[in-house]
Enzyme design. Structure first.
Site, PDB file in Angstrom:
ATOM      1  N   ARG A  27      48.561  32.969 -14.989  1.00 15.75           N
ATOM      2  CA  ARG A  27      47.733  33.823 -14.148  1.00 15.75           C
ATOM      3  C   ARG A  27      46.619  33.038 -13.469  1.00 15.75           C
ATOM      4  O   ARG A  27      45.926  33.559 -12.615  1.00 15.75           O
ATOM      5  CB  ARG A  27      47.101  34.936 -14.987  1.00 15.75           C
ATOM      6  CG  ARG A  27      48.121  35.874 -15.561  1.00 15.75           C
ATOM      7  CD  ARG A  27      47.475  36.951 -16.359  1.00 15.75           C
ATOM      8  NE  ARG A  27      46.795  37.909 -15.500  1.00 15.75           N
ATOM      9  CZ  ARG A  27      46.693  39.191 -15.767  1.00 15.75           C
ATOM     10  NH1 ARG A  27      47.214  39.671 -16.849  1.00 15.75           N
ATOM     11  NH2 ARG A  27      46.052  39.993 -14.958  1.00 15.75           N
ATOM     12  N   TRP A  74      39.083  32.250 -14.946  1.00 16.94           N
ATOM     13  CA  TRP A  74      39.216  31.859 -13.552  1.00 16.94           C
ATOM     14  C   TRP A  74      37.859  32.136 -12.925  1.00 16.94           C
ATOM     15  O   TRP A  74      37.438  33.274 -12.835  1.00 16.94           O
ATOM     16  CB  TRP A  74      40.314  32.665 -12.863  1.00 16.94           C
ATOM     17  CG  TRP A  74      40.404  32.251 -11.456  1.00 16.94           C
ATOM     18  CD1 TRP A  74      39.906  32.884 -10.363  1.00 16.94           C
ATOM     19  CD2 TRP A  74      40.988  31.036 -10.994  1.00 16.94           C
ATOM     20  NE1 TRP A  74      40.144  32.147  -9.256  1.00 16.94           N
ATOM     21  CE2 TRP A  74      40.803  31.009  -9.596  1.00 16.94           C
ATOM     22  CE3 TRP A  74      41.633  29.970 -11.612  1.00 16.94           C
ATOM     23  CZ2 TRP A  74      41.247  29.960  -8.822  1.00 16.94           C
ATOM     24  CZ3 TRP A  74      42.077  28.933 -10.829  1.00 16.94           C
ATOM     25  CH2 TRP A  74      41.888  28.935  -9.451  1.00 16.94           C
ATOM     26  N   LYS A 487      65.725  38.167   4.595  1.00 17.45           N
ATOM     27  CA  LYS A 487      66.385  38.342   3.285  1.00 17.45           C
ATOM     28  C   LYS A 487      67.898  38.360   3.466  1.00 17.45           C
ATOM     29  O   LYS A 487      68.631  37.715   2.736  1.00 17.45           O
ATOM     30  CB  LYS A 487      65.960  39.662   2.604  1.00 17.45           C
ATOM     31  CG  LYS A 487      64.586  39.736   2.031  1.00 17.45           C
ATOM     32  CD  LYS A 487      64.359  38.925   0.801  1.00 17.45           C
ATOM     33  CE  LYS A 487      63.868  37.559   1.167  1.00 17.45           C
ATOM     34  NZ  LYS A 487      62.465  37.342   1.320  1.00 17.45           N
TER      35      LYS A 487
END
Ligand code: F6R
Length: 610
Positions: A27, A74, A487
């Site tokens: 994360r 963070w 895609k």
């Protein structure tokens, strides 16, 4: 972004805490720390850098104890330094770890300083621990102290507290930042993400907004926002949904498509106050900086570029700030006339895409106001080299075709637009309120779209034998159509092009015949009638249409038109919702054609070369 782990057991908990932190590293982190109640009292070890640095420090000087809390940080308030790393202590009597942002921390800090508290960090978290210490004198228990403290906190938090004078419990509180309790036998745990605890338990209780929990070795007591004792449901996980295996899914791509409601939810966590976006989610100084933004330059590649193109519609319509969007491979070699006070935004799943990184590096010393990275990988170069950051928290994306990274980028960019508009005072308050409320509902709307999977699979036979396809959209649905075409071409190898529908008659209409299916993204918005006229032009040339539209758009199935009815959603969130069926469409067509869905030919996941 930050991660919390806590444990209370009959055994030493340090190894459990470290393993938990390692599992949360993806994360993003810049420092980590552990606090344990040892036979010397509360002790802690903190290090900047990776969890491995902390683990080796603990190997050299072990901390042994049966109760502890730990954190990967963070940096938001204060640089990534050891002093700013959690856990934070007050007088060696209380230890706290915290995720989220306390908006009124400056005010509280001044009050606490006046009471004689000495601050050793620049964090908002240290305010919480001193506040608890100050209130503790008036309360019999840590529980009532915490209840009193949360009344004074504004912003978002998930936090855990341990106390030297009563090391038999961990206290936790949640508001806007997730926490989950892991249940063991004769031991219990706490984390910001169940992933951190999968090595010790598969049974979890999710705390709800406003909950406070008292976690002991043999029992857990939860109190709701009114401080009333409450039972919350226990859920059991039989497999690890985010591990690097496909689980029940045939391909990573399908698994990642289905993860979107969950990861979008995670992208929103800690970033929404009651009716506005927390600007500090982008960095401690973001709000002040946003006030000076007069122009925006977005740069990215591929799918991330499409996310940037959607964002331009939001930014210009909601904040009236001029916005340019360009692919990085062009931008980096072009002489750019830089407008005053331009915020440079890079968007990237990997944060290592060579062109995007080079474009960012080229902006240094060129007079940009600042740089902001919207990125999925907290440790990436792009993140390290940008002034402001919003991590998209999509988790590991293994399929080469980007899916969940795109929808979380869109969420991040809409959060940015709302935070920018608020900071500049240009955002209509009602629009802001409605957008925030709609964002909270987005995960469940994405689930509704996913439930249409079987219906979409049935339409795929229509495409499987075709060689070319056109995708059409107008407004912010044009980049959604571009993403749909990308895609389809990358995993099924069918040639697919996207056009803004109004451009059709300027050339591409010449291609349309019964062998060229046309996919239209057609929610009922102010451009719908224009789009309908464009689709008539297709029908008149014998083209076959596949239309994704909500019921209010009034499309009906006919010989040349197949309609897939979408759930209705707030207009701002249509790009996220309409992306889902286009991803499913490409996936099922590729499966039918027997291509290598997760690793399509000639492509790589992270393009770190030019
Ligand atoms: C398409 C795809 C690529 C990436 C592009 C940028 O499905 O995955 O187009 O979007 O290579 O990659 P990042 O976002 O890592 O910079």
């Amino acid at each position: 972004m930050c991660g919390i782990v806590g444990a209370i057991a009959e055994r030493n908990v340090t190894a459990i805490l470290i393993e938990g932190l390692k599992r949360l590293e993806y994360r993003g982190y810049d420092s980590a720390g552990v606090a344990v109640y040892t036979d010397q009292g509360l002790e802690r070890c903190r290090r900047t850098g990776k969890v491995a640095e902390l683990a080796s420090a603990l190997d050299a000087h072990p901390l042994l104890g049966k109760v502890g809390i730990a954190h990967t940080r963070w940096a938001t308030h204060g640089a990534p330094s050891e002093d700013n790393a959690h856990p934070h202590f007050s007088n060696n009597e209380l230890g706290v770890v915290h995720n989220g942002i306390i908006e009124n921390y400056q005010e509280l800090r001044e009050e606490l300083k006046a009471q004689g508290y000495i601050f050793t960090s620049q964090t908002d978290t240290e305010t919480i621990v001193h506040l608890l210490h100050s209130l503790r004198k008036q309360h019999d228990s840590l529980l009532t102290t915490l209840q009193a403290a949360v009344r004074k906190l504004e912003g978002a938090y998930g936090l855990a507290v341990i106390e030297a004078c009563n090391p038999k419990r961990i206290l936790a509180a949640r508001s806007g930042s997730p926490l989950v309790i892991g249940l063991g036998i004769g031991e219990n745990f706490l984390a910001s993400d169940p992933l951190a605890l999968r090595q010790v338990t598969d049974r979890f209780i999710y705390l709800e907004e406003g909950d406070i929990a008292e976690i002991e070795r043999e029992q857990v007591q939860i109190y709701d926002a009114n401080f009333t004792p409450i039972n919350r449901e226990t859920v059991q996980y039989l497999d690890n949904a985010e591990s690097a295996d496909k689980g029940e899914y045939r391909h990573f791509m399908l698994k990642e498509i289905y993860e979107q409601p969950k990861v979008v939810q995670r992208t929103l966590e800690d970033r929404l106050a009651k009716d506005h976006v927390l600007a500090s989610s982008f960095g401690a100084d973001a709000e002040t900086l946003f006030q000076h933004v007069q122009n925006i330059q977005i740069v990215a590649c591929g799918t991330s570029y499409h996310a940037g193109m959607v964002a331009r519609y939001w930014i210009e319509s909601l904040t009236n700030t001029p916005c340019q969007v360009e692919v990085a491979s062009e931008f980096r070699y072009r002489h750019v006339a830089i407008q005053p006070n331009t915020l440079f935004i890079s968007i990237s799943q990997s944060g290592e895409t060579a062109d995007t990184l080079a474009a960012l590096r080229n902006t240094k010393d060129k007079g940009y106001l600042a740089s902001l990275a919207i990125c999925n990988i907290g440790t990436s170069s792009l993140v390290r080299e940008s002034d402001l950051v919003l991590l998209t928290r999509a988790g590991p994306e293994i399929g080469v075709a980007s899916t969940k990274a795109f929808t979380t980028q869109l969420v991040g960019l809409l959060l940015f637009t709302l935070a920018l508009g608020r900071a500049q005072g240009r955002l209509n308050t009602q629009t802001e309120k409605e957008a925030v409320a709609a964002l909270r509902l987005l995960p469940s709307k994405l689930n509704d779209a996913l439930s249409m999977s079987a219906q979409i699979e049935r339409t795929c036979e229509f495409f499987a034998e075709k060689q070319h396809t056109l995708f059409l959209g107008r407004g912010e649905q044009y980049p959604v159509a571009m993403e749909g075409a990308l895609k389809l071409k990358e995993i099924s190898y069918i040639h697919a092009e996207a056009y803004p529908a109004g451009e059709l008659k300027h050339g591409p209409l010449a291609l349309v015949d019964s062998e060229m299916p046309v996919v239209a993204v057609a929610p009922s918005n102010e451009l719908l009638e224009k789009l309908k006229s464009n689709l008539q032009e297709v029908r008149a040339r014998g083209g076959e249409l596949l239309v994704f539209a909500d019921r209010a758009a009034h499309f009906e199935d006919s010989a040349d038109t197949h309609v897939i009815h979408m759930p209705s959603i707030h207009e701002l969130l249509e790009p996220m919702l309409y992306t889902i069926p286009l991803q499913l469409l490409s996936y099922y067509v590729a499966v039918l054609r027997g291509t290598d869905v997760d690793q399509p030919r000639n492509l790589a996941k992270s393009v770190t070369v030019e």
